[in-house]
Design an enzyme around this catalytic site. Structure first.
Site, mmCIF file in Angstrom:
data_model
loop_
_atom_site.group_PDB
_atom_site.id
_atom_site.type_symbol
_atom_site.label_atom_id
_atom_site.label_comp_id
_atom_site.label_asym_id
_atom_site.label_seq_id
_atom_site.Cartn_x
_atom_site.Cartn_y
_atom_site.Cartn_z
ATOM 1 C CD GLU A 251 -6.884 -34.213 -36.112
ATOM 2 O OE1 GLU A 251 -6.259 -34.704 -34.973
ATOM 3 O OE2 GLU A 251 -6.306 -34.770 -37.342
ATOM 4 C CG HIS B 70 -6.057 -36.963 -32.050
ATOM 5 N ND1 HIS B 70 -5.240 -38.353 -31.813
ATOM 6 C CD2 HIS B 70 -5.786 -36.839 -33.926
ATOM 7 C CE1 HIS B 70 -4.474 -38.926 -32.166
ATOM 8 N NE2 HIS B 70 -4.816 -37.419 -33.467
HETATM 9 ZN ZN ZN Z 1 -4.797 -38.691 -35.433
#
Ligand code: ZN
Length: 500
Positions: A265, A268
């Site tokens: 994450e 991202h």
């Molecule tokens: Zn992902």
């Protein structure tokens, strides 16, 4: 040209829509992280209200008029300027959004949320028959959606386009045809089924949290980030200055600890955080596409976070955080375990080698479902047969087979290939980065990530959604999607897994 009243008007309208969408994102994050469960019914209505306000504002014919009026201005600007990109990308988004009748959009949204509920129950009961009518209706709605667009070279193009604008099915097929036999060969070579005792040892949540925060900070997550626990980890952002990572803390499963989901994450999040602040409150202020986004989560989680250099740096920390689990476990044994290749049934548990085969299976089957060549009644059998051919193990039931993913329940046909394209692209971007940062591995081994983060930010993150995925990749690596760096990367990885 500094004073362009049409452009100022367009920007003002798009900024208000972006504000509504950020408010939606806040409500969505809250729903999955903070909200008491009884809030769900009202929250769904609140989200739906904001969605329809944002949609109505966007498909307003006045936006179309402004875009028409701004076309000569856009043509007078360099293609890669912020203004020209804003006008070009908004035109594309607006043309797509206005082709789909509001009645159909509403029907799809309602159906997808009900079908998701039906899928939850069907999966829990391993009852494909109860889900099948919902899948039939999803396919009908997908067909009606497809009819809103000019037929492409391939009927799947329109579905793929929702997640990878302008990418063609033929290109995905070219990449997947190249990698499939290699993934099968590497799976046969490396698959194992032994389980180490430390895979199911106890990893206390508070220590996981300390290490996860240390990792996200080391990767470059600054005070614009938060990290909170949730059930299925995700990342969202409300502006480039406010990024929310989520993670989960399985305490009896090494692979389910927050270490890996936080690195994923964080990838991202760094992408969202790195978008140029000049694009704030416009439709360009996010990552480019699902595949490019996934290329960054996989780059930080896998290419970096499962590398030998990374674990030479981080394993001593891991060992001192979890002495009960890891005392006496040598680093190389730990490394081989977190990279272990297994013929697992479930996509989200899959290792780097078999993951692509899970996606290829879905890519093939969803095309056959959409075309009607595969009747929904035959899906479980078709899944089982092809799964065994590709991954080499039988599928015992539908819960661990065709009912395992939320995507088809939620109407997301065309989404699956983007995960694997992300893997392929992550290796390609990494190979390009190594040309400019040749000592990246030594830096990782010292826990130094700044040069890597800066390179990625300056070459990719800063661009936001200014360009199509193909144009973006061309700018970053100088060419189209190329599976060769990925295959070289996986072959090298498998070579490191052979027992000494
Ligand atoms: Zn992902």
């Amino acid at each position: 040209m500094g004073e362009n009243r049409d452009l100022a008007d367009l920007r003002r309208r798009l900024a208000e829509i972006a504000d509504i969408e950020s408010a939606e994102a806040v409500l969505g994050w809250d729903q999955l992280v903070m909200m008491p469960r009884p809030g769900a019914a009202t929250r769904a209505k609140q989200l739906s209200t904001l969605r329809s306000i944002a949609h109505a504002r966007f498909i307003d014919p006045e936006i179309g008029r402004l875009l028409d009026a701004l076309e000569p201005y856009a043509e007078s600007l360099p293609y890669d300027s912020d203004d020209a990109s804003l006008i070009r990308v908004t035109r594309r988004d607006w043309d797509k959004a206005t082709r789909v009748p509001t009645e159909l959009s509403a029907a799809m949204a309602r159906h997808n949320s009900e079908a998701t509920e039906a899928w939850v129950t069907a999966r829990a009961n391993d009852d494909y028959a109860s889900f099948r009518p919902w899948l039939e209706r999803t396919l009908e709605l997908r067909a009606r959606y497809a009819e809103c667009f000019e037929p492409g070279d391939d009927p799947y193009d329109v579905h793929l386009d929702q997640f990878e604008p302008e990418l063609k099915t033929a290109e995905v097929r070219r990449v997947f045809d190249r990698i499939r036999p290699v993934l099968q060969e590497l799976t046969s070579e490396a698959a194992r089924d032994d389980v180490e005792p430390f895979e199911t040892a106890f990893y206390p949540e508070d220590r996981q949290r300390e290490l996860s925060v240390e990792l996200m900070r080391a990767f470059g997550a600054d005070d614009a980030f938060r990290l909170d626990p949730t059930v299925h980890p995700f990342c969202t952002s409300f502006s480039t200055q406010d990024v929310r990572l989520t993670t989960r803390y399985a305490e009896n499963d090494l692979h389910g600890t927050s270490i890996f989901s936080t690195m994923h994450e964080a990838g991202h999040g760094l992408y969202e955080r790195g978008v140029s602040p000049a694009l704030e409150r416009t439709p360009l202020a996010h990552g480019c596409s699902m595949a490019l986004h996934e290329s960054q989560s996989r780059l930080w989680e896998n290419v970096i976070g499962r590398s030998p250099a990374f674990w030479r740096w981080f394993y001593p920390r891991m060992q001192s955080a979890f002495p009960e689990a890891l005392d006496g476990v040598p680093g190389d044994r730990f490394y081989r375990t977190v990279n272990g290749v297994r013929r697992s049934l479930v996509r989200v548990d899959a290792d780097e080698v078999t993951y692509g085969l899970h996606i290829i299976l879905r890519f093939e089957l969803e095309q056959r479902l959409l075309s009607g060549e595969l009747p929904t009644a035959d899906l479980p059998d078709a899944w089982g047969e092809r799964f065994e051919e590709l991954i080499g193990t039988p599928v015992p039931n539908d819960r661990l087979g065709c009912l395992q993913d939320v995507h088809w329940g939620g109407g997301s046909f065309g989404y699956f290939p983007t995960y694997q394209l992300g893997n392929v692209i992550s290796a390609q971007i990494w190979a390009r980065l190594l040309q400019d940062v040749p000592d990246a591995e030594e830096q990782i081994e010292r826990g130094a990530f700044e040069a890597i983060h800066t390179w990625l930010r300056d070459h990719l993150y800063v661009l936001g959604r200014k360009f199509t995925p193909t144009e973006t990749l061309e700018r970053v690596v100088g060419g189209p999607i190329d599976p060769e760096p990925y295959l070289a990367y996986l072959r090298a990885k498998v070579a490191t897994l052979r027992a000494p």
